[in-house]
Each structure stands twice: as structure tokens, then as C-alpha cells.
Design a protein around this motif. Structure first.
Motif, PDB file in Angstrom:
ATOM      1  N   PRO A  75       0.729  -1.073   0.007  1.00 35.31           N
ATOM      2  CA  PRO A  75       0.058  -0.138  -0.072  1.00 35.31           C
ATOM      3  C   PRO A  75       1.111   1.315  -0.032  1.00 35.31           C
ATOM      4  N   ILE A  76       0.526   2.609  -1.174  1.00 37.03           N
ATOM      5  CA  ILE A  76       1.333   3.295  -0.724  1.00 37.03           C
ATOM      6  C   ILE A  76       0.710   4.339  -1.248  1.00 37.03           C
ATOM      7  N   ALA A  77       0.920   5.584  -0.422  1.00 32.44           N
ATOM      8  CA  ALA A  77       0.134   6.695  -0.704  1.00 32.44           C
ATOM      9  C   ALA A  77       1.027   7.874  -1.329  1.00 32.44           C
ATOM     10  N   LEU A  78       0.741   8.817  -2.387  1.00 34.26           N
ATOM     11  CA  LEU A  78       1.475   9.695  -2.700  1.00 34.26           C
ATOM     12  C   LEU A  78       0.706  11.133  -2.586  1.00 34.26           C
ATOM     13  N   HIS A  79       1.603  11.642  -1.807  1.00 35.58           N
ATOM     14  CA  HIS A  79       0.950  12.926  -1.164  1.00 35.58           C
ATOM     15  C   HIS A  79       1.955  13.987  -1.636  1.00 35.58           C
ATOM     16  N   LEU A  80       1.470  15.560  -1.797  1.00 34.25           N
ATOM     17  CA  LEU A  80       2.000  16.824  -2.171  1.00 34.25           C
ATOM     18  C   LEU A  80       2.363  16.835  -0.530  1.00 34.25           C
ATOM     19  N   ASP A  81       3.610  17.229  -0.406  1.00 38.48           N
ATOM     20  CA  ASP A  81       4.105  17.303   0.383  1.00 38.48           C
ATOM     21  C   ASP A  81       3.989  19.757   1.095  1.00 38.48           C
ATOM     22  N   HIS A  82       3.622  20.340   1.928  1.00 36.72           N
ATOM     23  CA  HIS A  82       3.519  21.773   1.837  1.00 36.72           C
ATOM     24  C   HIS A  82       3.022  22.678   0.588  1.00 36.72           C
ATOM     25  N   THR A  98      -2.676  10.486  -4.115  1.00 33.52           N
ATOM     26  CA  THR A  98      -4.062  10.486  -3.582  1.00 33.52           C
ATOM     27  C   THR A  98      -3.915  10.868  -2.734  1.00 33.52           C
ATOM     28  N   SER A  99      -3.018  11.853  -2.104  1.00 36.42           N
ATOM     29  CA  SER A  99      -3.197  12.643  -0.836  1.00 36.42           C
ATOM     30  C   SER A  99      -2.632  14.320  -0.935  1.00 36.42           C
ATOM     31  N   VAL A 100      -3.392  15.319  -0.737  1.00 40.51           N
ATOM     32  CA  VAL A 100      -2.565  16.286  -0.603  1.00 40.51           C
ATOM     33  C   VAL A 100      -2.737  17.132  -0.077  1.00 40.51           C
ATOM     34  N   MET A 101      -1.303  17.779   1.480  1.00 39.35           N
ATOM     35  CA  MET A 101      -1.187  19.103   1.832  1.00 39.35           C
ATOM     36  C   MET A 101      -1.139  20.538   1.917  1.00 39.35           C
ATOM     37  N   ILE A 102      -2.989  21.119   2.215  1.00 36.31           N
ATOM     38  CA  ILE A 102      -2.591  22.339   2.295  1.00 36.31           C
ATOM     39  C   ILE A 102      -1.634  22.691   3.304  1.00 36.31           C
ATOM     40  N   ASP A 103      -1.382  23.285   3.375  1.00 35.47           N
ATOM     41  CA  ASP A 103      -0.415  24.511   4.747  1.00 35.47           C
ATOM     42  C   ASP A 103      -0.441  26.011   4.412  1.00 35.47           C
ATOM     43  N   GLU A 131      -4.251  17.258   3.821  1.00 31.88           N
ATOM     44  CA  GLU A 131      -3.661  17.263   5.812  1.00 31.88           C
ATOM     45  C   GLU A 131      -3.419  18.534   5.327  1.00 31.88           C
ATOM     46  N   GLY A 132      -3.938  19.491   7.068  1.00 32.68           N
ATOM     47  CA  GLY A 132      -4.127  20.511   7.210  1.00 32.68           C
ATOM     48  C   GLY A 132      -3.165  21.037   7.757  1.00 32.68           C
ATOM     49  N   GLU A 133      -2.490  22.074   8.520  1.00 31.40           N
ATOM     50  CA  GLU A 133      -2.033  22.441   9.214  1.00 31.40           C
ATOM     51  C   GLU A 133      -2.126  23.269  10.439  1.00 31.40           C
ATOM     52  N   LEU A 134      -1.897  23.573  11.684  1.00 25.76           N
ATOM     53  CA  LEU A 134      -1.969  24.517  12.242  1.00 25.76           C
ATOM     54  C   LEU A 134      -0.731  24.591  13.474  1.00 25.76           C
ATOM     55  N   GLY A 135      -0.291  25.859  13.891  1.00 24.65           N
ATOM     56  CA  GLY A 135       0.765  25.951  14.621  1.00 24.65           C
ATOM     57  C   GLY A 135       2.048  25.890  13.141  1.00 24.65           C
ATOM     58  N   GLN A 136       3.209  26.747  14.241  1.00 21.01           N
ATOM     59  CA  GLN A 136       4.373  26.593  12.556  1.00 21.01           C
ATOM     60  C   GLN A 136       5.619  26.692  13.138  1.00 21.01           C
ATOM     61  N   VAL A 168     -10.254  18.350   7.043  1.00 19.03           N
ATOM     62  CA  VAL A 168      -9.937  18.362   6.459  1.00 19.03           C
ATOM     63  C   VAL A 168      -9.427  16.126   7.490  1.00 19.03           C
ATOM     64  N   ASP A 169      -8.537  15.562   6.847  1.00 23.59           N
ATOM     65  CA  ASP A 169      -8.207  14.361   7.000  1.00 23.59           C
ATOM     66  C   ASP A 169      -7.449  13.922   8.418  1.00 23.59           C
ATOM     67  N   SER A 170      -6.340  14.385   7.694  1.00 26.68           N
ATOM     68  CA  SER A 170      -5.718  14.783   9.404  1.00 26.68           C
ATOM     69  C   SER A 170      -4.750  16.263   9.003  1.00 26.68           C
ATOM     70  N   LEU A 171      -4.168  16.296  10.356  1.00 30.88           N
ATOM     71  CA  LEU A 171      -3.029  17.412  10.463  1.00 30.88           C
ATOM     72  C   LEU A 171      -2.423  17.689  11.229  1.00 30.88           C
ATOM     73  N   ALA A 172      -1.170  18.421  11.167  1.00 29.68           N
ATOM     74  CA  ALA A 172      -0.124  18.505  11.485  1.00 29.68           C
ATOM     75  C   ALA A 172      -0.172  19.461  12.657  1.00 29.68           C
ATOM     76  N   ILE A 173       0.245  19.440  13.649  1.00 24.85           N
ATOM     77  CA  ILE A 173       0.794  20.598  14.376  1.00 24.85           C
ATOM     78  C   ILE A 173       2.576  20.766  14.712  1.00 24.85           C
ATOM     79  N   ALA A 174       2.506  22.234  15.621  1.00 28.44           N
ATOM     80  CA  ALA A 174       3.747  21.857  15.948  1.00 28.44           C
ATOM     81  C   ALA A 174       4.086  21.956  17.476  1.00 28.44           C
ATOM     82  N   ILE A 175       5.001  20.705  18.053  1.00 31.53           N
ATOM     83  CA  ILE A 175       4.800  20.724  19.215  1.00 31.53           C
ATOM     84  C   ILE A 175       6.815  20.317  19.721  1.00 31.53           C
TER      85      ILE A 175
END
Ligand code: G3H
Ligand code: 13P
Ligand code: ZN
Ligand code: NA
Length: 309
Positions: A75-82, A98-103, A131-136, A168-175
Motif C-alpha cells: 500500500p503506497i500513498a503519493l502525497h503533496l508535501d506543504h 492520492t493525498s495533498v497537504m494544504i499548508d 492534511e491541514g496544518e495549525l501552528g508553525q 480535513v482528514d489529518s492535522l499537522a501540529i507544531a509541538i
């Protein structure tokens, strides 16, 4: 065919592990990663940045990933980063990702929601996940260079509204992670805000979280580079035990680029020290690709825990 991350994340969440999201830029990188995943029987996310698309061209990258798919049957997903705007996301969605990140993390909360929702609506109509992102994060994100002082942790109070109103289907976070090979100052103790991750996990039950800037900057490769004419003083990454802890929690995707770059460079530099007379790229890219494979196997088994899944 390529898969989305939906099923992978569901299984990863339940199983307390994470999927590796590896940045790809050329054939040797794709091969090193996928040979490792094949031997470890691990699901994979291969991701492409705007810079990678510019360097290698969209069509070369999608065809390399297609070849990896045929070669491995994983199983391989092809994703746009940032993804920086709607247009690049649309172009990747239309072009077979099959997947994109909107940053939208550097926009206001309101504008981030608006932009992310627009991408989600389009992506979902085509069966693609977002994938979305909150925080920097601190460090370099493509052309945006965020200094440590301006980096800001994700505010847990914002996550429910963001996820609910964007879809969104997933969330990138800054920790406390950051991009690149210099994540902490010398003498500074690496730290991640697990308290923030915990609170986000409680606010978003069963929702997949993404960690960017999560290379460990493995000392072995830094040392090989420095012993063979390189100069990477004070390169420091995220300790592996912290990543393992995050993977047991809501984190389902761990982004790795710098470690791949270091392994590849270590292989090339070491080869040229031993063979200054070589000039056939196959001679020096063979050990470089082997180092990528060795690194990725280590990650799959000892950091992500996604081998055999
Ligand atoms: O987030 C940054 C990734 O490491 C991609 O880097 O934009 O130089 O390809 P890049
Ligand atoms: P590293 O620089 O830590 O490998 O992070 C890569 C990344 O987050 C790609 O989006
Ligand atoms: Zn990133
Ligand atoms: Na997890």
C-alpha cells in the motif's frame, strides 16, 4: 493502484504506530525507500514537495512512484508535501496524487480555514485526502523561513473548530519539531510538548495527527559526512524515543526528509574518499542508495513500528 492514507491511518491509530512519510526527489531515493519497505512489509507514504516537483518534474516523480508500486505490491500513498495554495493542490490531485497537504499555517486562523476547506471540497470530490496544518514549525519550509522565536506551538483550543469546519482528514501540529538538520542549539536539551499532543488527542478522538520536521539527524551519517570532507557541525535532530512515544499516541504520520539527505550524502562522500578516481554515477549512487535503504529499514522497525503492517 495508489491508495489514500485513510485505511493506513485507521490501522496505525488503533495499533499505536505511525506510517513513515518519506520525501522523494529522484530514482535512487524512491528505490532505497521502497526496497526497505518491501523487505519489512510496511505501508508507505511517498511525498513530494514543490521543490521536488520543480527539480524532477511531476511526471517523472509520479512514474517513479508507479514503478515502485509495481515492484512492491505494497500500500503506497503519493502525497503533496506543504502545498502552498489551491492551484498546486489541484494540479497534484488532477495529476494522480492520492493525498495533498494544504499548508495554511502561516495565514490567519480564518484564512487557513477558508483555504483548507476549498482544497478539501475539491480533493474529496476526486477521492483524495487532505492534511491541514495549525501552528508553525521553526526552520525552513520551502521558501518560508521561520525563526525559532517566531515558531508557535499549535493551540489545542483551535483544533476542533479547524477540523470540523474544514473537513480535513489529518492535522499537522507544531509541538517543538522543526525542519532541517539543526533542530536544537548545541547544549540545548531536545524537548517536545507532549502535553499539547495529549490535549489535542483528547479533543480529537481517533483523529490522525502528523509530525513534520521529525528527522532524528542520525549521528552515524553526520559523522561519515564530517569524516569525508563535509562540515555539518552541531547537527541535532529529534531523539528516537520521543518519536516512538508520539507514534504510540495519535501521531499516525511522521515526516522524514533530512535523514534521507544525510544518508545519501554520507554514501556519496564515503565512496569518493575511497575512490577519488571514480566518475560513473552508478558507482557512487549504489552505496548512497544502500544507506537510504538501511536508514529506512531502521525507521520502519525501530522508530515507526509499521513493519509487518
Ligand atoms: O518540509 C520540507 C521538506 O524537507 C521538503 O524540502 O522543499 O527543500 O524539497 P524541500
Ligand atoms: P525533516 O527536515 O526533519 O526531515 O522534516 C521533513 C518534513 O517535515 C517534510 O515535510
Ligand atoms: Zn514539513
Ligand atoms: Na500513532
Amino acid at each position: 493502484p495508489l491508495v489514500t492514507t485513510r485505511e493506513m491511518f485507521k490501522k496505525a491509530y488503533e495499533g499505536g504506530y505511525a506510517i513513515g512519510a518519506f520525501n522523494v526527489n529522484n530514482m535512487e531515493i524512491v528505490q532505497g525507500i521502497t526496497e526497505a519497505a518491501k523487505e519489512e512489509n510496511a505501508p508507505l507514504i511517498l511525498q513530494v514537495s514543490a521543490g521536488a516537483r520543480k527539480y524532477a518534474k511531476h511526471t517523472y516523480l509520479t512514474h517513479l512512484v508507479q514503478a515502485a508500486l509495481e515492484d512492491t505490491d505494497l500500500p503506497i500513498a503519493l502525497h503533496l508535501d506543504h502545498g502552498a495554495d489551491f492551484e498546486i493542490c489541484k494540479s497534484c490531485i488532477d495529476g494522480g496524487f492520492t493525498s495533498v497537504m494544504i499548508d495554511g499555517s502561516h495565514h490567519s486562523f480564518k484564512d487557513n480555514i477558508e483555504l483548507t476547506k476549498r482544497v478539501v471540497d475539491y480533493a474529496h470530490s476526486k477521492g483524495v485526502v487532505v492534511e491541514g496544518e495549525l501552528g508553525q514549525l521553526a526552520g525552513i519550509e520551502d521558501d518560508v523561513n521561520v525563526s525559532a522565536e517566531n515558531a508557535s506551538y499549535t493551540q489545542p483550543e483551535q483544533v476542533e473548530e479547524f477540523v470540523k469546519s474544514t473537513g480535513v482528514d489529518s492535522l499537522a501540529i507544531a509541538i517543538g519539531t522543526s525542519h532541517g538538520a539543526f533542530k536544537f542549539k548545541p547544549g540545548q536539551k531536545p524537548q517536545l510538548r507532549f502535553d499539547i499532543l495529549k490535549e489535542i488527542e483528547e479533543r480529537l478522538p481517533n483523529f490522525p495527527i502528523v509530525l513534520h520536521g521529525a528527522s532524528s539527524v542520525i549521528p552515524k551519517y553526520v559523522e561519515i559526512i564530517n569524516k569525508n570532507g563535509g562540515n555539518l557541525a552541531d547537527a541535532i535532530g529529534i531523539p528516537e524515543d520521543m518519536l516512538r512515544e508520539a507514534a504510540k499516541m495519535a501521531v499516525c504520520k511522521i515526516n522524514i526528509d533530512s535523514d534521507l539527505r544525510l544518508a545519501l550524502t554520507a554514501g556519496i562522500r564515503e565512496h569518493f574518499t575511497a575512490h577519488p578516481d571514480h566518475f560513473d554515477p552508478r558507482q557512487y549512487l549504489t552505496p548512497a542508495r544502500s544507506y537510504i535503504k538501511e536508514l529506512v529499514k531502521h525507521k520502519l522497525v525501530h522508530v515507526l513500528g509499521c513493519n509487518g503492517k
